[in-house]
Scaffold this motif. Structure first.
Motif, PDB file in Angstrom:
ATOM      1  N   GLU A  58      -2.383  17.470 -11.964  1.00 34.30           N
ATOM      2  CA  GLU A  58      -1.452  16.476 -12.510  1.00 34.30           C
ATOM      3  C   GLU A  58      -0.063  16.646 -11.899  1.00 34.30           C
ATOM      4  OE1 GLU A  58      -3.608  18.146 -14.291  1.00 34.30           O
ATOM      5  OE2 GLU A  58      -4.883  16.427 -14.813  1.00 34.30           O
ATOM      6  N   ASN A  59       0.356  17.898 -11.744  1.00 33.30           N
ATOM      7  CA  ASN A  59       1.694  18.128 -11.206  1.00 33.30           C
ATOM      8  C   ASN A  59       1.799  17.694  -9.745  1.00 33.30           C
ATOM      9  OD1 ASN A  59       2.517  19.087 -13.627  1.00 33.30           O
ATOM     10  ND2 ASN A  59       2.739  21.249 -13.005  1.00 33.30           N
ATOM     11  N   ARG A  60       0.773  18.022  -8.960  1.00 32.17           N
ATOM     12  CA  ARG A  60       0.833  17.620  -7.542  1.00 32.17           C
ATOM     13  C   ARG A  60       0.786  16.103  -7.407  1.00 32.17           C
ATOM     14  NH1 ARG A  60      -2.736  22.082  -6.733  1.00 32.17           N
ATOM     15  NH2 ARG A  60      -4.452  20.583  -6.692  1.00 32.17           N
ATOM     16  N   ALA A  61       0.121  15.449  -8.401  1.00 34.63           N
ATOM     17  CA  ALA A  61       0.014  13.980  -8.338  1.00 34.63           C
ATOM     18  C   ALA A  61       1.225  13.288  -8.952  1.00 34.63           C
ATOM     19  CB  ALA A  61      -1.256  13.537  -9.056  1.00 34.63           C
ATOM     20  N   ARG A  62       2.155  14.075  -9.520  1.00 36.48           N
ATOM     21  CA  ARG A  62       3.241  13.452 -10.293  1.00 36.48           C
ATOM     22  C   ARG A  62       4.058  12.464  -9.455  1.00 36.48           C
ATOM     23  NH1 ARG A  62       4.519  14.845 -15.069  1.00 36.48           N
ATOM     24  NH2 ARG A  62       3.571  16.906 -14.852  1.00 36.48           N
ATOM     25  N   LEU A  63       4.402  12.859  -8.231  1.00 36.95           N
ATOM     26  CA  LEU A  63       5.231  11.975  -7.407  1.00 36.95           C
ATOM     27  C   LEU A  63       4.488  10.655  -7.150  1.00 36.95           C
ATOM     28  CD1 LEU A  63       7.781  11.459  -5.711  1.00 36.95           C
ATOM     29  CD2 LEU A  63       6.643  12.608  -3.788  1.00 36.95           C
ATOM     30  N   LEU A  64       3.216  10.746  -6.811  1.00 31.96           N
ATOM     31  CA  LEU A  64       2.421   9.534  -6.567  1.00 31.96           C
ATOM     32  C   LEU A  64       2.389   8.655  -7.818  1.00 31.96           C
ATOM     33  CD1 LEU A  64       0.387   7.761  -5.004  1.00 31.96           C
ATOM     34  CD2 LEU A  64      -1.429   9.258  -5.846  1.00 31.96           C
TER      35      LEU A  64
ATOM     36  N   GLY B 100      -8.153  25.046   2.379  1.00 35.10           N
ATOM     37  CA  GLY B 100      -7.343  24.917   1.167  1.00 35.10           C
ATOM     38  C   GLY B 100      -6.755  23.532   1.008  1.00 35.10           C
ATOM     39  N   GLY B 101      -7.233  22.574   1.775  1.00 33.17           N
ATOM     40  CA  GLY B 101      -6.697  21.213   1.685  1.00 33.17           C
ATOM     41  C   GLY B 101      -7.426  20.374   0.653  1.00 33.17           C
TER      42      GLY B 101
ATOM     43  N   GLU C 167       0.875  -1.173   0.000  1.00 36.88           N
ATOM     44  CA  GLU C 167       0.000   0.000   0.000  1.00 36.88           C
ATOM     45  C   GLU C 167       0.913   1.224   0.000  1.00 36.88           C
ATOM     46  OE1 GLU C 167      -3.953   1.007   2.173  1.00 36.88           O
ATOM     47  OE2 GLU C 167      -2.369   1.495   3.592  1.00 36.88           O
ATOM     48  N   VAL C 168       0.760   2.062  -1.012  1.00 35.49           N
ATOM     49  CA  VAL C 168       1.533   3.308  -1.043  1.00 35.49           C
ATOM     50  C   VAL C 168       0.835   4.299  -0.119  1.00 35.49           C
ATOM     51  CG1 VAL C 168       2.281   5.246  -2.471  1.00 35.49           C
ATOM     52  CG2 VAL C 168       2.286   2.928  -3.421  1.00 35.49           C
ATOM     53  N   HIS C 169       1.561   4.762   0.887  1.00 34.51           N
ATOM     54  CA  HIS C 169       0.942   5.698   1.831  1.00 34.51           C
ATOM     55  C   HIS C 169       1.005   7.109   1.245  1.00 34.51           C
ATOM     56  CE1 HIS C 169      -0.840   7.215   5.309  1.00 34.51           C
ATOM     57  NE2 HIS C 169      -0.157   6.600   6.246  1.00 34.51           N
ATOM     58  N   ALA C 170      -0.137   7.526   0.720  1.00 27.82           N
ATOM     59  CA  ALA C 170      -0.214   8.858   0.119  1.00 27.82           C
ATOM     60  C   ALA C 170      -1.224   9.700   0.893  1.00 27.82           C
ATOM     61  CB  ALA C 170      -0.594   8.738  -1.353  1.00 27.82           C
ATOM     62  N   ALA C 171      -1.314   9.438   2.208  1.00 28.00           N
ATOM     63  CA  ALA C 171      -2.271  10.170   3.048  1.00 28.00           C
ATOM     64  C   ALA C 171      -1.567  10.646   4.320  1.00 28.00           C
ATOM     65  CB  ALA C 171      -3.446   9.265   3.398  1.00 28.00           C
ATOM     66  N   HIS C 172      -2.315  11.319   5.181  1.00 26.81           N
ATOM     67  CA  HIS C 172      -1.934  11.617   6.572  1.00 26.81           C
ATOM     68  C   HIS C 172      -0.749  12.565   6.745  1.00 26.81           C
ATOM     69  CE1 HIS C 172      -3.960   7.536   7.842  1.00 26.81           C
ATOM     70  NE2 HIS C 172      -4.767   8.356   7.180  1.00 26.81           N
ATOM     71  N   GLY C 173      -0.484  13.381   5.762  1.00 31.21           N
ATOM     72  CA  GLY C 173       0.551  14.406   5.968  1.00 31.21           C
ATOM     73  C   GLY C 173       1.974  13.918   5.764  1.00 31.21           C
ATOM     74  N   TYR C 174       2.147  12.700   5.234  1.00 30.12           N
ATOM     75  CA  TYR C 174       3.502  12.221   4.945  1.00 30.12           C
ATOM     76  C   TYR C 174       3.938  12.735   3.570  1.00 30.12           C
ATOM     77  CZ  TYR C 174       2.395   9.395   9.011  1.00 30.12           C
ATOM     78  OH  TYR C 174       2.026   8.994  10.267  1.00 30.12           O
ATOM     79  N   LEU C 175       5.123  12.311   3.118  1.00 36.67           N
ATOM     80  CA  LEU C 175       5.715  13.003   1.971  1.00 36.67           C
ATOM     81  C   LEU C 175       4.782  13.079   0.746  1.00 36.67           C
ATOM     82  CD1 LEU C 175       8.244  14.429   0.846  1.00 36.67           C
ATOM     83  CD2 LEU C 175       8.937  12.214  -0.082  1.00 36.67           C
ATOM     84  N   ILE C 176       4.284  11.926   0.309  1.00 40.38           N
ATOM     85  CA  ILE C 176       3.493  11.965  -0.939  1.00 40.38           C
ATOM     86  C   ILE C 176       2.236  12.813  -0.732  1.00 40.38           C
ATOM     87  CG2 ILE C 176       2.250  10.594  -2.663  1.00 40.38           C
ATOM     88  CD1 ILE C 176       4.229   8.344  -2.204  1.00 40.38           C
ATOM     89  N   SER C 177       1.618  12.691   0.459  1.00 39.76           N
ATOM     90  CA  SER C 177       0.362  13.450   0.653  1.00 39.76           C
ATOM     91  C   SER C 177       0.622  14.949   0.727  1.00 39.76           C
ATOM     92  CB  SER C 177      -0.390  12.959   1.882  1.00 39.76           C
ATOM     93  OG  SER C 177       0.268  13.340   3.048  1.00 39.76           O
ATOM     94  N   THR C 178       1.801  15.339   1.198  1.00 38.64           N
ATOM     95  CA  THR C 178       2.056  16.791   1.207  1.00 38.64           C
ATOM     96  C   THR C 178       2.237  17.307  -0.226  1.00 38.64           C
ATOM     97  OG1 THR C 178       4.379  16.331   1.723  1.00 38.64           O
ATOM     98  CG2 THR C 178       2.985  17.057   3.552  1.00 38.64           C
ATOM     99  N   PHE C 179       2.703  16.430  -1.120  1.00 42.30           N
ATOM    100  CA  PHE C 179       2.752  16.829  -2.535  1.00 42.30           C
ATOM    101  C   PHE C 179       1.334  16.949  -3.113  1.00 42.30           C
ATOM    102  CE2 PHE C 179       6.951  17.292  -4.446  1.00 42.30           C
ATOM    103  CZ  PHE C 179       7.749  17.020  -3.343  1.00 42.30           C
ATOM    104  N   LEU C 180       0.449  16.040  -2.691  1.00 42.83           N
ATOM    105  CA  LEU C 180      -0.929  16.079  -3.217  1.00 42.83           C
ATOM    106  C   LEU C 180      -1.714  17.270  -2.667  1.00 42.83           C
ATOM    107  CD1 LEU C 180      -1.878  12.271  -2.835  1.00 42.83           C
ATOM    108  CD2 LEU C 180      -1.277  13.482  -4.949  1.00 42.83           C
ATOM    109  N   SER C 181      -1.289  17.756  -1.511  1.00 42.41           N
ATOM    110  CA  SER C 181      -2.094  18.758  -0.802  1.00 42.41           C
ATOM    111  C   SER C 181      -1.840  20.189  -1.286  1.00 42.41           C
ATOM    112  CB  SER C 181      -1.734  18.687   0.690  1.00 42.41           C
ATOM    113  OG  SER C 181      -2.221  19.829   1.343  1.00 42.41           O
ATOM    114  N   PRO C 182      -2.885  20.879  -1.768  1.00 45.65           N
ATOM    115  CA  PRO C 182      -2.706  22.286  -2.152  1.00 45.65           C
ATOM    116  C   PRO C 182      -2.339  23.157  -0.949  1.00 45.65           C
ATOM    117  CG  PRO C 182      -4.877  21.464  -2.821  1.00 45.65           C
ATOM    118  CD  PRO C 182      -4.259  20.400  -1.968  1.00 45.65           C
ATOM    119  N   HIS C 183      -2.608  22.650   0.250  1.00 42.53           N
ATOM    120  CA  HIS C 183      -2.276  23.399   1.468  1.00 42.53           C
ATOM    121  C   HIS C 183      -0.766  23.390   1.710  1.00 42.53           C
ATOM    122  CE1 HIS C 183      -2.810  24.799   5.614  1.00 42.53           C
ATOM    123  NE2 HIS C 183      -2.116  23.760   6.039  1.00 42.53           N
TER     124      HIS C 183
END
Ligand SMILES: Cc1cc2nc3c(=O)[nH]c(=O)nc-3n(C[C@H](O)[C@H](O)[C@H](O)COP(=O)(O)O)c2cc1C
Length: 701
Positions: free
Chosen positions: A216-222, A251-252, A187-203
């Motif tokens: 698309e750009n914010r999702a690129r790392l994922l 803004g999240g 399971e790729v952890h892309a939630a909860h304020g960890y690295l990938i989720s901070t990339f996904l988060s506009p906040h």
């Protein structure tokens, strides 16, 4: 069968599961130097044996110790970790479960980076003005939390493109190791304020390069991580992506944005989306928005939004009980259901559902005791499951000699002792002097309804185990002799004292127990102290059946409450805070006077933050550092520093002065019995302490 959909087989990519029940990732912090230990194996094996369809190993660090939150979390960064993972795979498969590994780079929460003088990776700096509300945390807790970084202050830097290329490689290498170990997927952890989720988060993500700006750009790392894993591990390996369906921050991530990310993850090769949520304020009330919800089904709407956008399975999570799980699976809101804390509280939940015994499930009471330990790198413990975090003690075994055990007191400590002693083959009698089982847990279910679940579970179990339950039966030495007691376990609870100040004995001054006794009709003495018109209210309430069950009392008391409008609660501990919220919800104007500087200290801190937040929202005023000086018919006086204050009140509820009480135990020892003491009678530890000490007593006989 009441849960047919939940219990039918499911499929995630090429991985078939025996049912739709998922154990979501939950840190156990039991690894040594990143390696899986026997404690990890025992924990996951218990849940596999209990019938879980898919186990997800707690968050594991792809580049450990870099980007790790703990030196005790599983590491995936070297081949030397493969044998431990292999043991996990074997343990899961031995019992028919499938097992995935949650993979993570922890970004801004990588405490190990701070401890080892590395900068934490984030999308952009500075981080938004933070986030951690420490107001309800005690000094002791703060000191323990500081241990996570070795007391060092974390520094962050914006990840460079080279950093991100490295991160993607780390995920792919780690996934390959998981696959080599024979596990079924990741399971790729892309939630909860960890690295990938901070990339996904506009906040959090304020970059203006190809990793920021647009969806698309914010999702690129994922997308790069998922594609790299798919490429490396092939199609025969499961990939779940865990996303925040919502970030509880301005803004999240919104549910709609999360659905867009889910679509991109699916195109990159994900086999399922696991919809969680996160909040800022990880130390404060925000934590009970996300990732650990306060309300049942809090994230189900989020999962349903994602489900409409993707064609791969969606896993829902967040205080989902079996009946709700069945309903939402049937509705098509999701395809699998994760049960986190519930499976900590009862690893055998799936087996109990399968054998159509849902009433035997030990329900999680939402106390947050488990997760609080994670804040200082501890292994979770559980207020209702005394075995969690103590697998080194081994399973319960039949006693070598059958003994006659008499338990005195039918609260959680007494009932747990009786349960465990009976499971081990002893002959058990339980004596309870009141007409009801449950002790203070029964009373407290008035203010904290989930506590009733524990009373329900324990009383069901002990009656099924043929414990001889005698209510309305006070203990006497004669009765113990008649019963041929070999061992007596005293679980009679704490003693509560009124403060030694003028006015403490006035008729409008009640203890918390008096108040509950008044509402439930269990305490005629408390009612007799009321003014005539209120006494009349009580007897009318009783004759109308308002007091026939705790649920009824709780709901009727929204309209019917036999005490005055202005209430002062003395003591801002667990009991005082809960009572205050309860009374305020029922239209009382409540002031809480607390001698110390902190409130609700006996509660696990996430629950404390939530309870204080709710109480304040209902208008409760809390005054700390308040030294009570006197009570009159119209008010309560107290000192803060050298200043005297008075607050007007029609009723005063004393929720302080709780003491251990071994007087019954001492008397029985003098009478010549082999006596053990559990629960608040020995050491005030509320439900968690009562259940744990009761369990240990039952184990030791
Ligand atoms: C003790 C504990 C540790 C957790 N650790 C993780 C973790 O490692 N990774 C993760 O994604 N979520 C973690 N969570 C969140 C759970 O996976 C789950 O989403 C959350 O508990 C809500 O589900 P529940 O209400 O069924 O418990 C943790 C939760 C608990 C209680």
């Amino acid at each position: 069968m009441p849960h047919p959909t939940l219990l039918t087989q499911g499929r995630i990519g090429s991985v078939e599961t025996r049912n739709r029940i998922v154990l979501p990732a939950m840190d156990q912090n039991s690894c040594e130097d990143g390696e899986i230990t026997d404690l990890n194996i025992a924990h996951y094996e218990a849940r596999a044996r209990g019938g879980v369809g898919l186990l997800i190993l707690e968050t594991s660090a792809v580049a450990w110790p870099i980007g790790a939150t703990s030196l005790h979390q599983p590491a995936l960064s070297e081949d030397r970790f493969i044998p431990g993972l292999k043991r996990l795979a074997e343990a899961a498969h031995r019992h028919g479960s499938k097992m995935f590994v949650q993979m993570c780079h922890h970004g801004k929460t990588a405490g190990v980076d701070a401890m080892q003088d590395r900068e934490q990776l984030v999308p952009s700096v500075p981080l938004p003005a933070d986030e951690n509300d420490l107001s309800s945390v005690t000094m002791d807790e703060l000191m323990k939390m500081a241990g996570l970084t070795g007391g060092k202050r974390a520094q962050q830097r914006a990840a460079t493109i080279d950093d991100l290329v490295w991160v993607v490689d780390q995920f792919a290498d780690a996934a390959e190791r998981v696959q080599k170990a024979g596990l079924d997927g990741i399971e790729v952890h892309a939630a909860h304020g960890y690295l990938i989720s901070t990339f996904l988060s506009p906040h959090y993500n304020l970059r203006d390069d190809e990793y920021g700006g647009s969806v698309e750009n914010r999702a690129r790392l994922l997308v790069e991580v998922v594609s790299a894993i798919r490429k490396r591990c092939g199609s025969d390996f499961g990939i779940i992506v865990r996303l925040d369906g919502r970030e509880y921050v301005e803004g999240g991530i919104t549910p709609e944005l999360s659905a867009e990310y889910a679509v991109l993850a699916e195109s990159a090769g994900a086999d399922a989306i696991h919809v969680s949520a996160s909040g800022p304020n990880s130390m404060g009330v925000g934590f009970t928005n996300g990732p650990l919800p306060w309300q049942p089904d809090q994230y189900l709407g989020l999962a349903a939004v994602v489900k409409q956008s993707v064609s791969i399975p969606v896993i829902a999570v967040g205080r989902i009980f079996p009946d709700a799980a069945e309903k939402h699976l049937k509705n098509g809101d999701c395809d699998f259901v994760s049960m986190g804390r519930q499976l900590l509280a009862d690893p055998d939940l799936p087996a109990k559902l399968l054998s159509e015994k849902p009433d035997r499930v030990r329900t999680c009471i939402n106390c947050f005791v488990c997760v609080a330990q994670n804040f200082w790198d501890g292994a979770p413990i559980c207020a209702v499951n005394a075995e969690l975090g103590h697998y080194d003690e081994g399973p319960l075994r039949l006693a070598t000699e059958r003994r006659k055990v008499v338990v005195v007191g039918g609260g959680p400590g007494g009932m747990e002792t009786a349960r465990v002693a009976a499971v081990r083959g002893h002959s058990v009698t339980l004596l309870e002097k009141s007409p009801h089982l449950g002790g203070t847990a029964r009373f407290s279910s008035l203010t904290t309804p989930m506590n009733a679940e524990l009373v329900r579970y324990l009383s069901t179990e002990i009656s099924l185990l043929d414990v001889d339950i005698r209510t309305s039966t006070p203990v006497t030495a004669g009765l113990l002799r008649e019963l041929n007691a070999d061992v007596v376990v005293v679980a009679t609870g704490a003693r509560r004292e009124r403060p030694d100040i003028p006015g403490a004995g006035l008729p409008h001054v009640f203890s918390g127990d008096d108040l509950r006794g008044l509402l439930t009709g269990d305490d005629p003495a408390a009612a007799s102290r009321l003014p005539v018109h209120r006494r009349l209210m009580v007897s009318i309430g009783r004759s109308l059946g308002f007091m026939s069950s705790m649920d009824r009392v709780r709901s009727m008391s929204k309209r019917w409450m036999p005490i005055g409008k202005r209430v002062v609660v003395v003591g801002g501990g667990l009991v005082g805070v809960e009572l205050a919220e309860y009374l305020a919800e029922r239209g009382r104007s409540v002031t809480v006077l607390e001698e110390g500087e902190k409130l609700g200290v006996e509660m696990a801190h996430p629950r404390r933050a939530r309870s204080l937040f709710e109480a304040r929202n209902h208008g409760v005023s809390f005054i700390t550092g308040a030294q009570l000086t006197g009570i009159t018919e119209s008010g309560v006086s107290y000192l803060v520093g050298d200043e005297t204050h008075t607050v007007r009140s029609d009723a005063v509820v004393i929720a302080s002065g709780v003491h251990t009480d071994e007087s019954i135990a001492e008397q029985l020892r003098t009478d010549g019995f082999d006596v053990r003491v559990v629960g608040d009678a020995a050491s005030v530890g509320y439900i968690e302490g009562a259940v744990r000490t009761g369990y240990l007593a039952g184990r030791s006989i």
